[in-house]
Design a protein around this motif. Structure first.
Motif, PDB file in Angstrom:
ATOM      1  N   SER A 215       0.834  -1.198  -0.128  1.00 34.57           N
ATOM      2  CA  SER A 215      -0.001  -0.016   0.082  1.00 34.57           C
ATOM      3  C   SER A 215       0.923   1.273  -0.040  1.00 34.57           C
ATOM      4  N   GLU A 216       0.442   2.278  -0.641  1.00 32.15           N
ATOM      5  CA  GLU A 216       1.205   3.449  -0.758  1.00 32.15           C
ATOM      6  C   GLU A 216       0.641   4.525   0.391  1.00 32.15           C
ATOM      7  N   GLY A 217       1.659   5.625   0.702  1.00 34.69           N
ATOM      8  CA  GLY A 217       1.213   6.550   1.468  1.00 34.69           C
ATOM      9  C   GLY A 217       1.128   6.195   3.004  1.00 34.69           C
ATOM     10  N   ILE A 218       2.058   5.155   3.293  1.00 32.07           N
ATOM     11  CA  ILE A 218       2.243   4.892   4.787  1.00 32.07           C
ATOM     12  C   ILE A 218       3.218   5.793   5.379  1.00 32.07           C
ATOM     13  N   TYR A 219       3.108   6.332   6.216  1.00 32.04           N
ATOM     14  CA  TYR A 219       4.263   7.345   6.738  1.00 32.04           C
ATOM     15  C   TYR A 219       5.318   6.525   7.587  1.00 32.04           C
ATOM     16  N   ARG A 220       4.881   5.712   8.370  1.00 35.27           N
ATOM     17  CA  ARG A 220       5.853   4.830   9.330  1.00 35.27           C
ATOM     18  C   ARG A 220       5.141   3.407   9.764  1.00 35.27           C
ATOM     19  N   ILE A 221       6.103   2.501   9.595  1.00 32.94           N
ATOM     20  CA  ILE A 221       5.595   0.983   9.866  1.00 32.94           C
ATOM     21  C   ILE A 221       6.196   0.813  11.594  1.00 32.94           C
ATOM     22  N   LEU A 222       5.403   0.444  12.291  1.00 32.46           N
ATOM     23  CA  LEU A 222       5.666  -0.061  13.894  1.00 32.46           C
ATOM     24  C   LEU A 222       6.082  -1.383  13.850  1.00 32.46           C
ATOM     25  N   ILE A 223       7.602  -1.726  13.876  1.00 29.92           N
ATOM     26  CA  ILE A 223       7.765  -2.858  13.933  1.00 29.92           C
ATOM     27  C   ILE A 223       7.850  -3.359  15.580  1.00 29.92           C
ATOM     28  N   ASP A 224       6.751  -3.939  15.766  1.00 31.28           N
ATOM     29  CA  ASP A 224       6.414  -4.384  17.121  1.00 31.28           C
ATOM     30  C   ASP A 224       6.990  -5.681  17.851  1.00 31.28           C
ATOM     31  N   ASN A 225       7.633  -5.746  18.817  1.00 33.00           N
ATOM     32  CA  ASN A 225       8.216  -6.852  19.477  1.00 33.00           C
ATOM     33  C   ASN A 225       8.970  -8.063  18.533  1.00 33.00           C
TER      34      ASN A 225
END
Length: 285
Positions: A215-225
């Motif tokens: 998907s386009e337009g994602i500001y940041r990905i939260l890489i959780d745990n």
């Protein structure tokens, strides 16, 4: 992010509510034994060590209660302090000084503790290019103070609240029927409501990161745990498509290793929910 005007309004609400809570229909201890026209002077004394925060907030409190109170600042917000330091002097109506005492101390002790812990994390990240973020894990009613303290300590603020950024976490994704559905629905919502909000999406594994990247337009990905190895893989997968953020129980012992994985940000709830107040006193001189 919220505007400065919004932030100032939050501070005004905090002060008004705190004075209402603490003073009510009058500080009867002072009214009973301190003459109305009595003039006094007090000092903010440090009985601890760390980073001082809340000086500017204290000035707002003094001005709210009595704009004739005069403050002489010796140490500004963000500076290191040690036992015996005097941060400022406040002079004017003795009744007014006593009325403000507890609010000023409660706020500055809490803010200084947060600023001190934040500075510790900032120092641990030195040279990595990774920045420390706070979270919404704050004390109800005084979030503005706690996030202000993070800034004073050298950290950065995440979203202020639910209204100033989109953050699609595990429950949003599951309730929406999956990552792609959650993202598409979010984009349509923003379009329908004519809102311009950044979108952060949480990933629980590398497969979810691959799906988010479709998907386009994602500001940041939260890489959780994620562990260190998978965090490095995630950063490589994401490349320069969007910013990266690690979270999930990261502490003083692990923060540097996560930063060395190449993430742009590390968020930590511990900055605001796991601190011990700095010992400060307001003493008459």
């Amino acid at each position: 992010m919220i505007s400065q005007d919004q932030f100032n309004k939050e501070l005004e609400l905090i002060i008004a509510n705190a004075i209402r809570e603490d003073v009510g229909d009058g500080d009867h201890s002072s009214l009973a034994c301190i003459p109305k026209n009595a003039h006094g002077k007090a000092k903010l004394l440090v009985k601890d060590e760390g980073v001082i925060a809340g000086v500017e907030f204290a000035k707002r409190v003094f001005n709210y209660v009595d704009n004739d109170l005069n403050v002489e600042t010796l140490i500004e917000d963000g500076n290191r302090v040690k036992y015996g330091d005097v941060v400022f002097y406040v002079e004017g109506s003795s009744q007014s000084i006593l009325k403000t005492e507890r609010l000023v101390l409660n706020a500055m002790q809490r803010m200084s503790a947060i600023a001190t812990k934040t500075k510790q994390f900032v120092d641990l990240l030195e040279g990595t290019g990774t920045k420390i973020l706070d979270t919404r894990k704050t004390t109800p009613g005084i979030r503005a103070l706690e996030k202000w303290a993070v800034k004073i300590g050298g950290g950065e603020n995440h979203r202020f609240a639910l209204y100033d950024m989109i953050m699609l976490k595990d429950n949003h994704i599951d309730f929406a029927g999956g990552i792609t559905k959650a993202i598409n629905k979010t984009k349509q919502y923003l379009k329908d409501t004519n809102r311009d909000l950044r979108i952060i999406v949480e990933a629980r594994d590398l497969n979810e990161i691959e799906e988010i990247l479709q998907s386009e337009g994602i500001y940041r990905i939260l890489i959780d745990n994620f562990n260190y190895e998978d965090t490095r893989k995630a950063v490589a997968l994401i490349g320069d498509q969007c910013l990266t953020e690690s979270s999930g129980g990261i502490n003083e012992k692990t923060i540097r290793k996560y930063a060395e994985c190449g993430v742009n940000y590390i968020s930590s709830g511990a900055l605001t929910h796991s601190v011990y107040n700095m010992d400060l006193s307001l003493k008459a001189v």
